[in-house]
Design an enzyme around this catalytic site. Structure first.
Site, PDB file in Angstrom:
ATOM      1  N   TYR A 171       0.842  -1.208   0.000  1.00  0.00           N
ATOM      2  CA  TYR A 171       0.000   0.000   0.000  1.00  0.00           C
ATOM      3  C   TYR A 171       0.874   1.253   0.000  1.00  0.00           C
ATOM      4  O   TYR A 171       0.687   2.155  -0.829  1.00  0.00           O
ATOM      5  CB  TYR A 171      -0.903  -0.033   1.231  1.00  0.00           C
ATOM      6  CG  TYR A 171      -1.896   1.102   1.329  1.00  0.00           C
ATOM      7  CD1 TYR A 171      -2.920   1.240   0.404  1.00  0.00           C
ATOM      8  CD2 TYR A 171      -1.831   2.021   2.378  1.00  0.00           C
ATOM      9  CE1 TYR A 171      -3.852   2.269   0.514  1.00  0.00           C
ATOM     10  CE2 TYR A 171      -2.758   3.043   2.497  1.00  0.00           C
ATOM     11  CZ  TYR A 171      -3.769   3.172   1.561  1.00  0.00           C
ATOM     12  OH  TYR A 171      -4.683   4.182   1.674  1.00  0.00           O
ATOM     13  N   THR A 231      -9.555   8.031   8.821  1.00  0.00           N
ATOM     14  CA  THR A 231     -10.893   8.614   8.711  1.00  0.00           C
ATOM     15  C   THR A 231     -11.926   7.547   9.060  1.00  0.00           C
ATOM     16  O   THR A 231     -11.739   6.373   8.763  1.00  0.00           O
ATOM     17  CB  THR A 231     -11.108   9.150   7.284  1.00  0.00           C
ATOM     18  OG1 THR A 231     -10.076  10.099   7.005  1.00  0.00           O
ATOM     19  CG2 THR A 231     -12.451   9.824   7.126  1.00  0.00           C
TER      20      THR A 231
END
Ligand code: UDP
Length: 313
Positions: free
Chosen positions: A145, A175
């Site tokens: 990632y 988030t």
């Protein structure tokens, strides 16, 4: 404006589509549902300003008609997701970004890259300003990632410098909020779902590692303003109020009234010890400031997951 959003059935992509639609824009949403969900876009069915295309942006992509913006949000983004899909994660950051940039260039559209605080790795500078280059293990489990997003940033800057493309890069910090998957694996959703089901709260390591949690409405507003009014250099968008993971567990327990016990699990490899955005640039350029404190955002997210659990998911 008519904009293309990749990852449109994901947590952030779907909220971002709603934000554009709210201002009267048109949205073409693209997703292959590798981690996104049709539930996240079900409310847009029949909306004449919204089109959905089921497609993998890592493959050649043709989009008909004009576009003013291409917002590349497609990627597995939770550690358990990118461990399960390591090669699609690398491909969507690399090939998917290249295809999305190519669409933007062909249409004369502004390009927007969803990057991540993971580009800072396990940071040695704290809090993290955009000028910090990071401390990333390229061959660790998170490397698929982190390095894909770092490559995506490099590719975006190359299109900006070489082709003169109008580009934006947001570095998104942790988030949370409605539309996260209950089994997404990230800490806020895990703790809330575990607390609501009366299952043990899984604290990885001793819980002293920190994160700075941003409520989804704040994150999406920052992203939207950066798209409209920002510049090409990367920008951190995140809530700078930092908590230990243990503090988060206590907040979730108190907010749900759950009697779940806290159990220890091994700390995942390369799990960053600290994370906090320096948002000096977002404040100066956009006048953006997060509005939702963690306790309020957690309360709203608990309400969402109560509904999801009651519906039998
Ligand atoms: N974490 C935890 N329990 C969980 C899931 C995560 O203690 O059930 C920890 C994890 O080790 C990390 C932090 O919470 O330190 C945030 O993890 P998450 O997967 O949400 O995202 P990350 O910031 O690591 O990408």
């Amino acid at each position: 404006m008519r904009v293309l959003i990749t990852g449109a059935a994901g947590f952030l992509g779907s909220h971002l589509a709603d934000r554009f639609l709210r201002d009267g824009h048109q949205v073409v949403g693209l997703d292959n549902f590798v981690t996104g969900s049709p539930d996240n876009i079900a409310h847009l069915t029949g909306n004449p300003s919204y089109e959905f295309v089921r497609h993998n942006i890592s493959n050649f992509t043709y989009v008909a008609g004009p576009l003013a913006g291409v917002l590349h949000f497609a990627s597995p983004a939770s550690p358990i997701d990118y461990l399960e899909h390591p090669i699609p994660t690398l491909k969507v950051g690399a090939l998917g970004t290249h295809n999305a940039l190519g669409i933007a260039k062909a249409k004369g559209a502004r390009f927007f890259l969803a990057s991540t605080s993971e580009v800072y790795g396990d940071p040695l500078v704290h809090p993290q300003p955009e000028s910090y280059w990071g401390n990333v293990n390229p061959i660790g489990p998170r490397g698929v990632y982190d390095e894909a997003k770092r490559f995506a940033e490099a590719m975006t800057m190359a299109y900006h410098r070489f082709h003169g493309l109008d580009t934006r890069i947001v570095r998104i910090f942790n988030t949370y909020g409605p539309r996260m998957r209950p089994n997404d694996g990230r800490v806020v959703s895990n703790f809330i779902v575990q607390a609501l089901r009366g299952e043990p709260i899984t604290l990885y390591g001793d819980g002293s590692q920190t994160r700075s949690f941003t409520y989804v409405d704040d994150e999406v507003e920052g992203i939207y303003q950066l798209f409209l009014r920002g510049d090409a250099m990367p920008m951190n968008i995140g809530n700078p109020v930092e908590f230990t993971v243990r503090e988060l567990a206590d907040i979730v327990l108190a907010s749900t009234g759950s009697k779940s016990e806290i159990v220890r699990r091994p700390l995942p490899e390369d799990d960053p010890k600290v994370r906090q955005p320096d948002i000096t640039r977002a404040r100066a350029v956009l006048g953006w400031e997060p509005q939702v404190p963690l306790r309020d955002g957690v309360a709203r997210t608990i309400e969402h997951f109560r509904g999801v659990i009651a519906a039998g998911h």
